[in-house]
Design a protein around this motif. Structure first.
Motif, short mmCIF file in Angstrom:
data_model
loop_
_atom_site.label_atom_id
_atom_site.label_comp_id
_atom_site.label_asym_id
_atom_site.label_seq_id
_atom_site.Cartn_x
_atom_site.Cartn_y
_atom_site.Cartn_z
N GLU A 197 -13.24 -9.08 -29.22
CA GLU A 197 -13.63 -7.92 -28.40
C GLU A 197 -13.54 -8.25 -26.92
O GLU A 197 -13.09 -7.44 -26.10
CB GLU A 197 -15.06 -7.50 -28.76
CG GLU A 197 -15.20 -6.94 -30.16
CD GLU A 197 -16.64 -6.58 -30.48
OE1 GLU A 197 -17.51 -6.76 -29.58
OE2 GLU A 197 -16.91 -6.14 -31.62
N ARG A 198 -13.95 -9.47 -26.56
CA ARG A 198 -13.87 -9.89 -25.15
C ARG A 198 -12.41 -9.97 -24.68
O ARG A 198 -12.07 -9.53 -23.58
CB ARG A 198 -14.55 -11.24 -24.97
CG ARG A 198 -14.50 -11.77 -23.55
CD ARG A 198 -15.29 -10.91 -22.58
NE ARG A 198 -15.17 -11.37 -21.21
CZ ARG A 198 -15.94 -12.32 -20.68
NH1 ARG A 198 -16.88 -12.92 -21.44
NH2 ARG A 198 -15.79 -12.68 -19.44
N SER A 236 -11.13 -6.47 -24.24
CA SER A 236 -11.70 -5.87 -23.03
C SER A 236 -11.03 -6.43 -21.78
O SER A 236 -10.69 -5.68 -20.85
CB SER A 236 -13.21 -6.16 -22.98
OG SER A 236 -13.77 -5.71 -21.76
N GLU A 237 -10.81 -7.75 -21.75
CA GLU A 237 -10.17 -8.37 -20.60
C GLU A 237 -8.72 -7.90 -20.44
O GLU A 237 -8.23 -7.67 -19.33
CB GLU A 237 -10.22 -9.90 -20.72
CG GLU A 237 -11.59 -10.50 -20.56
CD GLU A 237 -12.11 -10.32 -19.13
OE1 GLU A 237 -11.34 -10.51 -18.18
OE2 GLU A 237 -13.28 -9.96 -18.98
#
Length: 386
Positions: free
Chosen positions: A231-232, A235-236
């Motif tokens: 997820e990170r 998102s990035e």
């Protein structure tokens, strides 16, 4: 000691010179105040200045030649009493106009009278079917030769007096200063755009690149990626794309400066200026007016590269409409074995094309043949904003 008459005569001459200079500056301010706001390339300023020269110095006709940094050549910038378009393809140098060479070298107004056949290029000798008084005022500023003002009178008119000479010299200086001011303004704009590009590169490096570097480090590890890490990364990546999309909405390069000619006329001029290259317009279709500066910029850079990096016997120029897109192709033979690398000029031209939503392709399309190709999608109205 000087006599009273001599002192009065000297004072009168000084007053006349001062009056001539004041009249010239007042008229120049009037002409300058009528210039269109933001019109750096409009020739109306020079047309009005030629009109002013004729009115103040009692000349019949006048024309201004100056160096155009966009076209990289001397061109006729404005005229009064004659059609300036007849000089659109003129290849003018100080060698072809001895009177201009003298005026610029000595920084003074030069007047010749009689037959003008040895004072102007042969192609324009017909402009002087009878003897005239031809005058040339230098346009010099800060040691730079900017151009000249040429004007004439019929032989029935009197020769220049000192007041006329002072007037013309002052107008030449004022016109040169105006030209230099425009050059400096253009250089300042180029510096400002360069600063913007540097800021853009820094922003992408500090934002987009750093985000993507972090994502690559996370994906480079062994084993499965935990859900929070995925997820990170997503998102990035989305944040990096958003930042990149916002950055690319800025102007990426300098916009080509407007010109006072057409692509067809520029092909003709380049053909005359470089006969050894064999430049020919094979099929020159219509060019949208808003794309003229860009097309001419690409053409000049392609011709410059052909002359510099190859030994062409022919340079072909084509313009066509391909599925709703404007296409300009400049191809030349004589390329040495192996494809050559593109120079900085073509890379900058590619950035110019991006401003109009277009692309520039260049390379060796077949052995010994190099091609530069500009493609710009056209809008529904046939313009370059598609």
């Amino acid at each position: 000691m000087a006599s009273a008459d001599e002192r009065m005569s000297s004072g009168s001459s000084a007053d006349e010179r001062a009056s001539a200079g004041i009249d010239a500056l007042e008229l120049f301010v009037e002409v300058l105040s009528q210039a269109e706001p933001g019109s750096e390339t409009s020739d109306s300023f020079y047309d009005r200045l030629c009109d002013a020269v004729c009115r103040l110095a009692h000349m019949r006709r006048a024309i201004i030649f100056h160096y155009d940094s966009t076209l990289r050549r001397v061109r006729a910038a404005g005229a009064y009493g004659m059609d300036v378009q007849q000089f659109a393809s003129a290849h003018v140098t100080v060698e072809s106009a001895p009177i201009a060479a003298r005026a610029l070298r000595d920084d003074k107004v030069v007047e010749v009278e009689g037959d003008m056949s040895d004072q102007v290029p042969e192609a324009y000798a017909s402009l002087f079917p009878e003897p005239v008084r031809l005058v040339c005022a230098p346009m010099r500023a800060g040691g730079r030769a900017i151009g000249v003002i040429l004007a004439d009178r019929l032989m029935s008119s009197p020769p220049l007096n000192e007041s006329d000479r002072r007037m013309l010299w002052t107008l030449g200086k004022a016109a040169a200063l105006a030209s230099v001011a425009r050059i400096f303004a253009a250089q300042f704009e180029n510096a400002r755009q360069l600063e913007h590009r540097i800021d853009l590169a820094r922003e992408i490096h500090e934002g987009v690149i750093q985000r993507l570097f972090g994502v690559s480090m996370a994906l480079d590890g062994d084993g499965e990626l935990p859900a929070p890490a995925r997820e990170r990364c997503a998102s990035e990546t989305q944040a990096a794309l958003s930042e990149l999309r916002a950055a690319l909405q800025r102007p990426l390069g300098r916009a080509p400066r407007a010109t006072q000619t057409t692509l067809a006329a520029e092909v003709e001029r380049l053909s005359s200026a470089h006969p050894e290259l064999g430049i020919a317009g094979e099929s020159l279709g219509a060019v949208p007016p808003e794309l003229e500066p860009l097309a001419q910029s690409i053409l000049r850079e392609a011709v410059r590269n052909a002359g510099k990096h190859a030994q062409p016997s022919r340079v072909e120029v084509r313009v066509r409409d391909a599925d709703g897109a404007f296409v300009l192709e400049v191809a030349n033979d004589g390329v040495k074995r192996g494809a050559r690398k593109a120079g900085m000029g073509l890379r900058l031209a590619a950035l110019e094309a991006l401003q109009s939503g277009g692309v520039v392709e260049f390379g060796e399309r077949e052995p010994g043949r190099w091609q530069v190709r500009l493609v710009v999608p056209l809008g529904p109205n046939g313009d370059g904003d598609g």
